[in-house]
Design an enzyme around this catalytic site. Structure first.
Site, PDB file in Angstrom:
ATOM      1  CE  LYS A  53      -0.874  -2.661  -5.059  1.00 29.01           C
ATOM      2  NZ  LYS A  53      -0.994  -1.237  -5.395  1.00 29.01           N
ATOM      3  CD  GLN A  97      -0.754  -0.044  -8.926  1.00 30.12           C
ATOM      4  OE1 GLN A  97      -1.404  -0.724  -8.139  1.00 30.12           O
ATOM      5  NE2 GLN A  97       0.474   0.349  -8.663  1.00 30.12           N
ATOM      6  CG  ASP A 120      -3.419   2.961  -2.252  1.00 29.20           C
ATOM      7  OD1 ASP A 120      -2.755   2.028  -1.756  1.00 29.20           O
ATOM      8  OD2 ASP A 120      -3.668   3.057  -3.465  1.00 29.20           O
TER       9      ASP A 120
HETATM   10  C1  BQF Z   1       9.194  -7.787  -3.625  1.00 26.02           C
HETATM   11  C2  BQF Z   1       5.257   0.462  -6.176  1.00 26.02           C
HETATM   12  C3  BQF Z   1       6.764   2.164  -6.965  1.00 26.02           C
HETATM   13  C4  BQF Z   1       5.699   2.845  -7.563  1.00 26.02           C
HETATM   14  C5  BQF Z   1       4.407   2.360  -7.459  1.00 26.02           C
HETATM   15  C6  BQF Z   1       6.724  -7.449  -3.643  1.00 26.02           C
HETATM   16  C7  BQF Z   1       5.753  -5.503  -4.669  1.00 26.02           C
HETATM   17  C8  BQF Z   1       7.011  -5.095  -5.052  1.00 26.02           C
HETATM   18  C9  BQF Z   1       8.130  -5.836  -4.724  1.00 26.02           C
HETATM   19  C10 BQF Z   1       4.551  -4.707  -5.002  1.00 26.02           C
HETATM   20  C11 BQF Z   1       4.968  -0.786  -5.490  1.00 26.02           C
HETATM   21  C12 BQF Z   1       6.058  -1.571  -4.839  1.00 26.02           C
HETATM   22  C13 BQF Z   1       3.658  -1.266  -5.498  1.00 26.02           C
HETATM   23  C14 BQF Z   1       7.983  -7.019  -4.014  1.00 26.02           C
HETATM   24  C15 BQF Z   1       3.290  -2.588  -4.902  1.00 26.02           C
HETATM   25  C16 BQF Z   1       5.504  -2.648  -3.938  1.00 26.02           C
HETATM   26  O1  BQF Z   1       9.107  -9.028  -3.520  1.00 26.02           O
HETATM   27  O2  BQF Z   1      10.216  -7.168  -3.354  1.00 26.02           O
HETATM   28  C17 BQF Z   1       5.609  -6.697  -3.957  1.00 26.02           C
HETATM   29  O3  BQF Z   1       3.640  -5.228  -5.596  1.00 26.02           O
HETATM   30  N1  BQF Z   1       4.452  -3.383  -4.618  1.00 26.02           N
HETATM   31  C18 BQF Z   1       2.632  -0.479  -6.111  1.00 26.02           C
HETATM   32  O4  BQF Z   1       1.468  -0.859  -6.112  1.00 26.02           O
HETATM   33  O5  BQF Z   1       2.931   0.688  -6.691  1.00 26.02           O
HETATM   34  C19 BQF Z   1       4.197   1.172  -6.765  1.00 26.02           C
HETATM   35  C20 BQF Z   1       6.545   0.981  -6.282  1.00 26.02           C
END
Ligand code: BQF
Length: 285
Positions: A53, A97, A120
């Site tokens: 992020k 987060q 969010d």
């Molecule tokens: C990629 C998330 C579960 C629980 C809380 C790029 C992200 C992930 C994968 C990423 C996720 C999942 C995020 C890829 C943010 C997505 O290249 O496939 C980016 O940073 N995510 C989160 O903030 O909280 C989560 C999944």
């Protein structure tokens, strides 16, 4: 054989558009959007997501402010920080987060983030607005999925859309966005009687349950669009989705990979929400 939807490429074009708009805000109004990112404790996955992020903010030209708090942070200490950020004019968006440590009530935290800064879209006010279809902030992951479906050129109107998973973060808002586009939406969950039969009817199938490889090729209708929101870490350290890619990609017309599918879109849509917050909160639109 399916077309593989390139989430990295689609997210790149979204971020590039936002980067241009951010530069215009700077030039016309001297405004730089600011995103506050709060992380409590040291969960390794959360750390990766927070870094993604911050990197995206830097890319599009937003200021990001990280607040990394120790695991032992109390609920009232976290609320104090949020109150400060709610009243800080440099901050357009606030993101905490998840998951939070068990001694902190996530709902209390979400309820105390200003709905105007809730990028969010987890605050009940924004959840309600999404339900009605009148919203500024789109829930990031469902919004990213909608962009990926749009990138295929497949029209949602009248299609059988099956969402597997009913979480507040993905399944429920996802269903609403598909409904707004006039899909016929079915939500499946752990008590669904015949998951295979439900999935098999889907023209558009969204998997968001958190069970590795739950959806297999024989559960998918020939030519369906398959979007895999799953983000499961296997014992061998590899990431894997809720869809068994190997078998599913033989049946689907379009399919998203994990990684490189929905994940990057979640980040891009967060940038979109932060830009929207900057414009709305500063009365620029
Ligand atoms: C990629 C998330 C579960 C629980 C809380 C790029 C992200 C992930 C994968 C990423 C996720 C999942 C995020 C890829 C943010 C997505 O290249 O496939 C980016 O940073 N995510 C989160 O903030 O909280 C989560 C999944």
């Amino acid at each position: 054989m399916s077309n593989i939807i390139d989430g990295k490429a689609v997210s790149q074009s979204v971020k590039d558009r936002i980067k241009v708009e951010a530069a215009q805000l700077k030039e016309k109004y001297g405004v730089t959007a600011g995103l506050a990112v709060i992380i409590v404790g040291d969960d390794p996955a959360s750390r990766i997501y927070v870094n993604n992020k911050k990197k995206a903010c830097e890319y599009v030209g937003f200021d990001s402010y990280e607040y990394a708090l120790p695991e032992e942070t109390t609920e009232s200490e976290l609320l104090e920080l949020i109150s400060k950020l709610n009243n800080d004019d440099r901050i357009d968006g606030i993101l905490c987060q998840l998951p939070l440590p068990k001694h902190i009530d996530e709902n209390v935290i979400i309820n105390n983030i200003s709905p105007y800064k809730d990028v969010d879209a987890f605050h009940p006010v924004n959840v309600g607005k999404i339900m009605i279809g009148d919203y500024n902030f789109l829930p990031c992951t469902p919004a990213g999925v909608m962009e990926l479906i749009a990138s295929t050129g497949v029209d949602i109107k009248g299609k059988e859309c099956v969402v597997v998973g009913r979480s507040n973060i993905v399944g429920k808002p996802m269903s609403m966005l598909l409904l707004h586009k006039s899909g016929t939406v079915t939500i499946c969950h752990s008590k669904t009687k015949d998951l295979k039969a439900e999935c098999k009817r889907a023209d558009i199938l969204i998997a968001a349950v958190g069970v590795p490889n739950l959806i297999k090729g024989d559960m998918i209708k020939e030519g369906a669009v398959v979007i895999d929101v799953g983000m499961n870490r296997l014992d061998n350290g590899k990431l894997c989705g809720d869809v068994e890619f190997e078998s599913a990609s033989k049946v689907a017309s379009y399919i998203t990979p994990v990684p490189g599918g929905v994940g990057p879109m979640t980040i891009a849509m967060l940038m979109q929400n932060t830009l929207t917050a900057a414009k709305v909160n500063r009365n620029l639109i």
